[in-house]
Design an enzyme around this catalytic site. Sequence first.
Site, short mmCIF file in Angstrom:
data_model
loop_
_atom_site.label_atom_id
_atom_site.label_comp_id
_atom_site.label_asym_id
_atom_site.label_seq_id
_atom_site.Cartn_x
_atom_site.Cartn_y
_atom_site.Cartn_z
N SER A 117 -1.48 -3.86 0.60
CA SER A 117 -0.36 -4.03 1.52
C SER A 117 0.75 -4.82 0.84
CB SER A 117 -0.81 -4.78 2.77
OG SER A 117 0.30 -5.14 3.57
N TYR A 141 -4.14 -11.80 7.07
CA TYR A 141 -4.22 -10.39 6.67
C TYR A 141 -3.70 -10.19 5.24
CZ TYR A 141 -2.90 -5.51 6.16
OH TYR A 141 -2.74 -4.23 5.68
N LYS A 145 -5.90 -9.09 1.81
CA LYS A 145 -5.59 -7.95 0.93
C LYS A 145 -5.44 -8.40 -0.52
CE LYS A 145 -5.59 -4.25 3.49
NZ LYS A 145 -6.51 -3.12 3.19
#
Length: 325
Positions: A117, A141, A145
Amino acid sequence: MSWLVTGGAGYIGAHIVRALADAGLASVVVDDLSSGHAEFVPEGVPFVNGSILDTALVESTLREHGVVGVIHLAGFKYAGVSVQRPLHTYAQNVEGTRSLLEAMQAAAVSNLVFSSSAAVYGTPDVPLVTEDLPKRPASPYGESKLIGEWLIRDQGIATADTQHPLRHTALRYFNVVGSGDPSVYDTSPHNLFPLVFEALIEGRTPRINGDDYNTPDGTNVRDYVHVADIAAAHVAAAKRLLAGEPLEPAYNLGSQNGLSVREIMDAMARVTGIDFTPEIAPRRPGDPDRIVATGELAARDLDWKNRYTVDEMVRTGWEARRNAG
């Protein structure tokens, strides 16, 4: 000889499964359906309902289906919610990736395309995000990643001199929109396109969060890329891995220019035929003015390009959502 697509019952994963088939590559899907939909998996594609945290299940799937490589999308992808659920986010995205790598090593599967991402960059203060920009993720998040990329890198180093060295690349992207198949659409409760679609279907007025940003029209500028282009890039990476061709550790799949939220709203009204003036709500804390990534490296190695206009992005997404009833 198949590719395992983890999270292949999700919006992006289901498009990748279809793109693999179009390229003549077989696939098998592992998905726990926490956010995916079994009906998104095409008929004839083997589907295993389970979690990548189940290492034994993943390993047996790799062996049973003669898997030669993995396209890894499974995970918890909601950046905002990850702030409230960091432990869940790390379990799914970090431990899930570690579990997958363990299963791949045990089954001697050595090709991996990782769905990363652009959230790994956080909120960079540059006009265009490049792959070598410092990584400063702003949410659990994004952190998860980035740790996933580290895990994969370290496993690649550890296996470099073995019989089955891990060959890998990571693809980083922001806002995936549209549809490449009328039966598959974005069901996220947090993404802009489905939020606007649901508002229009329910007769509500879509909302813009802030119109006083330092951008030409005052609304955020973001990278919006069509899901079919994203799927094609994953398949191109998979094919290069199979062919033993060199790949960068990571690629941005960026639009180079970006679109503002107001431009998206204008296209929504134009394409759907529903005339509306979006409500202006307060800014969301931490939202930067502009985040747009370059896609130059991906264009060089993965035939990456933006093949869809903003109207086509809206039209394909709107048609798929309306087909769902």
